[in-house]
Design an enzyme around this catalytic site. Structure first.
Site, PDB file in Angstrom:
ATOM      1  N   LYS A 121       0.846  -1.195   0.000  1.00 24.99           N
ATOM      2  CA  LYS A 121       0.000   0.000   0.000  1.00 24.99           C
ATOM      3  C   LYS A 121       0.879   1.242   0.000  1.00 24.99           C
ATOM      4  O   LYS A 121       1.684   1.443   0.912  1.00 24.99           O
ATOM      5  CB  LYS A 121      -0.925   0.005   1.226  1.00 24.99           C
ATOM      6  CG  LYS A 121      -1.909   1.161   1.251  1.00 24.99           C
ATOM      7  CD  LYS A 121      -2.885   1.048   2.403  1.00 24.99           C
ATOM      8  CE  LYS A 121      -3.902   2.179   2.394  1.00 24.99           C
ATOM      9  NZ  LYS A 121      -4.885   2.071   3.489  1.00 24.99           N
ATOM     10  N   ASP A 226     -14.019   5.139   9.920  1.00 22.40           N
ATOM     11  CA  ASP A 226     -14.373   4.957   8.504  1.00 22.40           C
ATOM     12  C   ASP A 226     -14.812   3.513   8.281  1.00 22.40           C
ATOM     13  O   ASP A 226     -14.452   2.871   7.298  1.00 22.40           O
ATOM     14  CB  ASP A 226     -13.181   5.303   7.609  1.00 22.40           C
ATOM     15  CG  ASP A 226     -13.613   5.533   6.156  1.00 22.40           C
ATOM     16  OD1 ASP A 226     -14.832   5.699   5.917  1.00 22.40           O
ATOM     17  OD2 ASP A 226     -12.744   5.527   5.275  1.00 22.40           O
TER      18      ASP A 226
END
Length: 442
Positions: A121, A226
């Site tokens: 990532k 989130d």
């Protein structure tokens, strides 16, 4: 920006040396001067310019000559530095296809020497779709200046720390392998994003599992912030895995209740819309009902909303309670610090009254206020007169009164010093500094 790793195999040691020099120069410069890059790289005469020209051709650096001749790193150059470091560590050996794109990151497949597939990532804060990160996240804390590369590095470090801690505490998260700069290497989750799933055999069980994860996170002192269908992975066996952790905050955050309720509402709304699942609203978990243990992950990781300063305050509070239990017999007594503060306040009030008396006119038949103050001072210091000179104590008390008057601006006569003619602007005279020092000693 597309990650073209074909260029990586043609870069030499000098290329990476100059790239590292630009990175080091960006600690104090937005645009690093060419002379500084050359001094840090320490290449042969003219070699730095040749390497910079090659890096500029591959878009690893950006040239800016608006104010002076300089360069800065691009995200592609920052990618190459992180990838080169992780390859040298032996974390992975090859890079595959891109498997995900987000508003603040890109995800690629990487493979180790033995063929194990991992996920890489790359955080890319600063995109047009997500440039309000400074207001939405607290990566900068008290800092006012920043660049997007530095913010991406902070986000990667924070995500790696949270992922490692959650994995050690038994939460279903990807395996945290390694981290360097803005790059995080993690285990590849075999499954699908929940937003892509149209049918589930046991939606009730999956729903309860996901809500249970939200509750478990709050019980260890963390809120995801989130937690929605885009950040939940599910495999063929309906096993749930959480992803994406840079925005996590502590339950002691000022907006913690709002974030918790928003995460719960996102899960309820999705299952109600996608799977027609009607759950009892009375059984919905609330932030006030969560159990917050003393030893929680938000303290260990210094999550947003719980800082080291808060931890020190709690320790002082605990020590204060222990002292109160020890001194419970002495009721009505203040701690030593409070007693000292009260004594100082009484002295200052007494001196202020004396100043007021000095300003009042003297009536016939009354005593002189200054002589009365001298007598009072002599009486107050009578116990010390046995061991010290009374004349010295009297003179020191008089200096103390003048010092307090000078600090409060209440003196009638200006005090001049030999060096007063040297004072300019708003600088204080030497005599006022001496008087303030004497007042501080008293």
């Amino acid at each position: 920006m597309k990650l073209d790793v074909d260029v990586l195999r043609y870069l030499s040691k000098d290329d990476f040396r100059v790239l590292t020099s630009v990175e080091m120069g960006m600690r104090n410069h937005e645009i690093v001067p060419v002379e500084l890059i050359g001094r840090i790289a320490c290449l042969k005469h003219g070699g730095t310019y040749k390497v910079l020209k090659n890096l500029l051709k591959h878009k690893l650096v950006h040239h800016d000559s608006s104010k002076y001749d300089g360069f800065r790193l691009t995200y592609l150059g920052y990618d190459f530095l992180a990838i080169k470091t992780l390859v040298n560590r032996g974390v992975f050996a090859s890079i595959g296809r891109q498997i995900g794109v987000g508003k603040e990151s890109d995800i690629y497949e990487v493979a180790t020497e033995d063929g194990t597939i991992l996920a890489m990532k790359l955080h890319r804060l600063g995109r047009v779709s997500f440039r309000a990160v400074k207001a939405k996240r607290d990566y900068l804390q008290h800092r006012s200046s920043y660049n997007w590369l530095y913010l991406s590095r902070l986000a990667a470090l924070k995500e790696f720390a949270f992922m490692k801690a959650l994995e050690e505490n038994g939460f279903p998260v990807p395996n945290a392998v390694d981290c360097n700069r803005h790059c995080v290497i993690m285990g590849l989750v075999q499954g699908y994003s929940l937003v892509q799933v149209k049918e589930i055999q046991n939606p009730d069980i999956v729903f309860e599992t996901i809500i249970g994860l939200v509750v478990r996170l709050a019980e260890v002192g963390l809120i995801h912030c989130d937690f929605n269908e885009f950040n939940i992975m599910i495999d063929d066996d309906e096993k749930v895995t959480m992803i994406d952790f840079p925005q996590m905050v502590s339950v002691n955050h000022r907006n913690a209740e709002m974030y918790f309720d928003r995460d719960v509402e996102c899960i309820y709304k999705f299952f109600r819309r996608r799977f027609n699942l009607d759950e009892d609203e009375n059984e919905r978990p609330t932030f006030s009902s969560m159990i917050k243990p003393v030893d929680s992950l938000d303290k260990q990781l210094a999550a947003s909303g719980f800082t080291k300063k808060d931890n020190e305050a709690i320790e002082k509070f605990i020590e204060g309670e222990m002292n109160e239990e020890i001194n419970s017999d002495d009721e009505g007594c203040l701690p030593n610090d409070e007693n000292d503060a009260n004594v100082n306040n009484m002295n200052s009030l007494h001196l202020e009254d004396e100043e007021d008396n000095e300003d009042t006119p003297i009536e016939p038949g009354t005593e002189d206020p200054e002589s009365k103050e001298d007598e009072d001072d002599d009486e107050d210091t009578s116990s010390e007169a046995d061991t010290e000179d009374p004349e010295l104590l009297k003179r020191l008390n008089k200096q103390r009164r003048h010092a307090i008057k000078a600090a409060q601006g209440g003196t009638k006569k200006a005090v001049f010093s030999r060096n007063s003619y040297k004072d300019k602007g708003h600088k204080k005279s030497q005599s006022s500094k001496v008087l303030k020092k004497q007042m501080a000693d008293w």
